[in-house]
Scaffold this motif. Structure first.
Motif, PDB file in Angstrom:
ATOM      1  N   ASP A  49      28.744  61.602 -20.115  1.00  0.00           N
ATOM      2  CA  ASP A  49      30.212  61.770 -20.907  1.00  0.00           C
ATOM      3  C   ASP A  49      30.854  61.242 -19.755  1.00  0.00           C
ATOM      4  O   ASP A  49      30.751  61.140 -18.350  1.00  0.00           O
ATOM      5  CB  ASP A  49      30.259  63.023 -21.007  1.00  0.00           C
ATOM      6  N   PRO A  50      32.215  60.520 -20.120  1.00  0.00           N
ATOM      7  CA  PRO A  50      33.255  60.116 -19.199  1.00  0.00           C
ATOM      8  C   PRO A  50      33.468  60.939 -17.964  1.00  0.00           C
ATOM      9  O   PRO A  50      33.764  60.389 -16.607  1.00  0.00           O
ATOM     10  CB  PRO A  50      34.318  59.974 -20.026  1.00  0.00           C
ATOM     11  N   PHE A  51      33.689  62.305 -18.121  1.00  0.00           N
ATOM     12  CA  PHE A  51      33.918  63.150 -16.843  1.00  0.00           C
ATOM     13  C   PHE A  51      32.944  63.092 -15.967  1.00  0.00           C
ATOM     14  O   PHE A  51      33.157  62.968 -14.710  1.00  0.00           O
ATOM     15  CB  PHE A  51      34.343  64.443 -17.408  1.00  0.00           C
ATOM     16  N   SER A  52      31.707  63.370 -16.310  1.00  0.00           N
ATOM     17  CA  SER A  52      30.433  63.371 -15.322  1.00  0.00           C
ATOM     18  C   SER A  52      30.288  61.965 -14.668  1.00  0.00           C
ATOM     19  O   SER A  52      30.077  61.837 -13.371  1.00  0.00           O
ATOM     20  CB  SER A  52      29.127  63.725 -16.215  1.00  0.00           C
ATOM     21  N   THR A  53      30.581  60.869 -15.566  1.00  0.00           N
ATOM     22  CA  THR A  53      30.382  59.653 -14.897  1.00  0.00           C
ATOM     23  C   THR A  53      31.533  59.185 -13.864  1.00  0.00           C
ATOM     24  O   THR A  53      30.964  58.737 -12.787  1.00  0.00           O
ATOM     25  CB  THR A  53      30.752  58.482 -16.070  1.00  0.00           C
ATOM     26  N   PHE A  54      32.643  59.816 -14.073  1.00  0.00           N
ATOM     27  CA  PHE A  54      33.677  59.380 -13.065  1.00  0.00           C
ATOM     28  C   PHE A  54      33.371  60.217 -11.742  1.00  0.00           C
ATOM     29  O   PHE A  54      33.896  59.760 -10.878  1.00  0.00           O
ATOM     30  CB  PHE A  54      35.213  59.495 -13.659  1.00  0.00           C
ATOM     31  N   GLU A  55      33.133  61.458 -12.212  1.00  0.00           N
ATOM     32  CA  GLU A  55      32.958  62.430 -11.189  1.00  0.00           C
ATOM     33  C   GLU A  55      31.802  61.892 -10.085  1.00  0.00           C
ATOM     34  O   GLU A  55      31.987  62.093  -8.785  1.00  0.00           O
ATOM     35  CB  GLU A  55      32.308  63.750 -11.637  1.00  0.00           C
ATOM     36  N   LYS A  56      30.540  61.680 -10.580  1.00  0.00           N
ATOM     37  CA  LYS A  56      29.643  60.906  -9.879  1.00  0.00           C
ATOM     38  C   LYS A  56      29.835  59.470  -9.222  1.00  0.00           C
ATOM     39  O   LYS A  56      29.481  59.260  -8.041  1.00  0.00           O
ATOM     40  CB  LYS A  56      28.370  60.731 -10.677  1.00  0.00           C
ATOM     41  N   GLY A  57      30.749  58.786 -10.029  1.00  0.00           N
ATOM     42  CA  GLY A  57      31.207  57.591  -9.219  1.00  0.00           C
ATOM     43  C   GLY A  57      32.045  57.936  -7.969  1.00  0.00           C
ATOM     44  O   GLY A  57      32.012  57.420  -6.864  1.00  0.00           O
ATOM     45  N   TYR A  58      32.909  58.840  -8.003  1.00  0.00           N
ATOM     46  CA  TYR A  58      33.674  59.379  -6.941  1.00  0.00           C
ATOM     47  C   TYR A  58      32.816  59.832  -5.824  1.00  0.00           C
ATOM     48  O   TYR A  58      33.034  59.416  -4.708  1.00  0.00           O
ATOM     49  CB  TYR A  58      34.662  60.479  -7.283  1.00  0.00           C
ATOM     50  N   GLU A  59      31.822  60.603  -6.127  1.00  0.00           N
ATOM     51  CA  GLU A  59      30.927  61.262  -5.219  1.00  0.00           C
ATOM     52  C   GLU A  59      30.383  60.017  -4.466  1.00  0.00           C
ATOM     53  O   GLU A  59      29.706  60.032  -3.300  1.00  0.00           O
ATOM     54  CB  GLU A  59      30.037  62.178  -5.843  1.00  0.00           C
ATOM     55  N   LEU A  60      29.719  59.063  -5.345  1.00  0.00           N
ATOM     56  CA  LEU A  60      29.085  57.892  -4.807  1.00  0.00           C
ATOM     57  C   LEU A  60      29.756  57.067  -3.767  1.00  0.00           C
ATOM     58  O   LEU A  60      29.669  56.746  -2.644  1.00  0.00           O
ATOM     59  CB  LEU A  60      28.674  56.839  -5.780  1.00  0.00           C
ATOM     60  N   PRO A  77      23.179  52.326 -15.796  1.00  0.00           N
ATOM     61  CA  PRO A  77      23.851  52.264 -14.378  1.00  0.00           C
ATOM     62  C   PRO A  77      25.084  51.567 -14.584  1.00  0.00           C
ATOM     63  O   PRO A  77      26.015  51.807 -13.598  1.00  0.00           O
ATOM     64  CB  PRO A  77      22.849  51.314 -13.529  1.00  0.00           C
ATOM     65  N   ALA A  78      25.399  50.749 -15.390  1.00  0.00           N
ATOM     66  CA  ALA A  78      26.696  50.202 -15.741  1.00  0.00           C
ATOM     67  C   ALA A  78      27.946  50.995 -15.892  1.00  0.00           C
ATOM     68  O   ALA A  78      29.052  50.734 -14.999  1.00  0.00           O
ATOM     69  CB  ALA A  78      26.662  49.229 -17.053  1.00  0.00           C
ATOM     70  N   THR A  79      27.754  52.172 -16.289  1.00  0.00           N
ATOM     71  CA  THR A  79      28.671  53.002 -16.672  1.00  0.00           C
ATOM     72  C   THR A  79      28.973  53.703 -15.225  1.00  0.00           C
ATOM     73  O   THR A  79      30.169  54.141 -14.753  1.00  0.00           O
ATOM     74  CB  THR A  79      28.457  54.198 -17.233  1.00  0.00           C
ATOM     75  N   ILE A  80      27.982  54.026 -14.068  1.00  0.00           N
ATOM     76  CA  ILE A  80      28.303  54.763 -12.922  1.00  0.00           C
ATOM     77  C   ILE A  80      29.008  53.427 -11.964  1.00  0.00           C
ATOM     78  O   ILE A  80      29.826  53.685 -11.126  1.00  0.00           O
ATOM     79  CB  ILE A  80      27.051  55.047 -12.403  1.00  0.00           C
ATOM     80  N   ILE A  81      28.660  52.414 -12.094  1.00  0.00           N
ATOM     81  CA  ILE A  81      29.022  51.099 -11.294  1.00  0.00           C
ATOM     82  C   ILE A  81      30.628  51.033 -11.594  1.00  0.00           C
ATOM     83  O   ILE A  81      31.224  50.650 -10.594  1.00  0.00           O
ATOM     84  CB  ILE A  81      28.261  49.811 -11.565  1.00  0.00           C
TER      85      ILE A  81
END
Length: 427
Positions: A49-60, A77-81
């Motif tokens: 989901d969008p919130f989890s994706t952006f949260e993990k992107g920031y953490e990364l 993987p595209a969503t996280i990148i």
């Protein structure tokens, strides 16, 4: 070479696909033993989901890794990148390795949505077979972004045991001189399991042959969703009950765990699968069977054609695949008959030995150069064909490759003819 600080990325929840569970863990073990990298972190993704994706992107973005390695098939993987690109502040971007599974084309729209962000990185898409690499070559502009490496097997986990062979055969009341074929995997329309039994039954009667066929795996009712043909719950099991019980040479073993599968591989003489599934980019079942020294009879479809590189006793059955009749790819019956008879005439159980070509140690050596060459692999965007595939998935999610009268579309043939061309070059 400088040791790279790496972050491995996988999903937190266990995949619903048994083969993906095994592959992801084996990939983790593969990288854990690579001298060229130091695993700094393992990032586990819980949802897309969008919130989890952006949260993990920031953490990364806070980890300052030299290398990101995606070892799972979900989330895409595209969503996280895409999210990671938004938050990273350093001018030096980490290199990225993405292990591709069979669902890459299903995620076409997601990959296309991140195209500009992907161009900021050096990326290697690691395919599990030459056929899948050929498919990606149709979808990516830069061939340097693509490599082919088999998914690895755990060292020593699939050894051949004569003692296990004898005890399992004794339990099944199978004589030592009796020829035994085995199929393991999903019992599905996509895998042509009932067609396999029907053709083997005809072969047996026509040429007065004697053999048994062991079948193991769960029933599924996925149907052929790419063209909108969905099955009702229990449909394939019902079809099985109507057509298979009267075939006396077939022994259904149910769903088995890895230890039980190992026993039956040791007890058998040949693994056989006639799958023409569009996501057949690899094949964990034939790989594990082949590692025990079992000869393999497979269709020349998708990832199966690459098995000849690692397992010398691989026999390939021709596949009928053309757009003139708009039908799904199917194993050719005459080719199957010829292949099985050729195998039987040349079979010798005394020649069996364990195969190590897909072990973690050997695959680590193969992957070393991929890590070294990442710096010369900038991502350069997707092709027009990828755009077409993404558009179809966005417009007709439940039947993206359906053509007229419920058959396959031309787009399907344009995309998947690479799944048979690899073997045609080898014949």
């Amino acid at each position: 070479m400088r040791i790279k600080k790496a972050t491995l990325i996988r999903q937190r929840d266990v995949s619903s696909w048994t083969s993906c569970q095994t592959i992801t863990q084996n990939l983790y073990d593969l990288y854990a033993g690579l001298a060229e990298i130091q695993i700094q972190n393992t990032l586990e993704l819980s949802d897309s989901d969008p919130f989890s994706t952006f949260e993990k992107g920031y953490e990364l973005s806070q980890l300052e890794s030299d290398l990101l390695v995606f070892i799972d098939h979900f989330p895409c993987p595209a969503t996280i990148i895409k999210s990671f690109s938004k938050y990273i502040t350093s001018k030096k971007r980490p290199d990225i390795i993405i292990h591709i599974f069979g669902d890459f084309t299903l995620q076409a729209a997601e990959w296309l949505s991140a195209e500009e962000q992907l161009k900021e990185f050096n990326i290697k898409f690691i395919c599990a077979s030459d056929a899948q690499a050929n498919l990606l070559n149709k979808l990516l502009n830069n061939p340097k972004n693509i490599e082919s490496h088999f998914f690895p097997l755990r060292d020593g986990a699939h050894h051949f045991s004569q003692e296990m062979r004898e005890s399992t055969r004794e339990r099944l009341k199978i004589h030592e001189n009796e020829l035994v074929f085995i199929y393991t995997g999903r019992l599905s329309m996509q895998k042509n399991v009932i067609e396999l039994i029907s053709m083997m039954n005809e072969l047996k009667r026509t040429f007065q042959l004697k053999f048994k066929l062991l079948v193991a795996g769960p029933f599924d009712d996925l149907g052929i969703p790419y063209i909108g043909q969905y099955s009702q719950e229990g449909a394939y099991c019902t079809r099985w009950m109507k057509q298979v019980p009267n075939v006396d040479f077939v022994h259904y073993l149910g769903s088995l765990d890895s230890n039980e599968l190992h026993q039956y591989y040791c007890a058998s003489d040949c693994f056989i699968s006639l799958s023409t599934h569009n996501d057949e980019d690899f094949g964990m079942s034939p790989c594990e069977a082949g590692a025990t020294g079992l000869p393999l009879i497979l269709t020349n479809w998708g990832g199966y054609s690459s098995f000849k590189k690692y397992f010398s006793k691989t026999y390939l059955v021709e596949t009928t695949f053309n757009s003139t009749n708009s039908s799904r790819p199917s194993p050719d019956k005459k080719s199957l008959f010829k292949t099985v008879i050729n195998f039987i005439e040349n079979f010798s159980p005394k020649e069996r030995k364990q195969i190590e070509e897909c072990s973690l140690n050997i695959m680590r050596k193969n992957l070393k150069n991929s890590i070294i060459e990442l710096e010369t692999s900038p991502f350069n965007g997707f092709t027009e064909l990828m755009t077409k595939v993404g558009a179809r998935f966005s417009a007709t999610k439940n039947s993206p490759f359906s053509g007229v009268r419920g058959n396959y579309s031309d787009l399907y043939y344009d995309l998947y003819d690479s799944y048979i061309e690899v073997e045609k070059k080898d014949v």
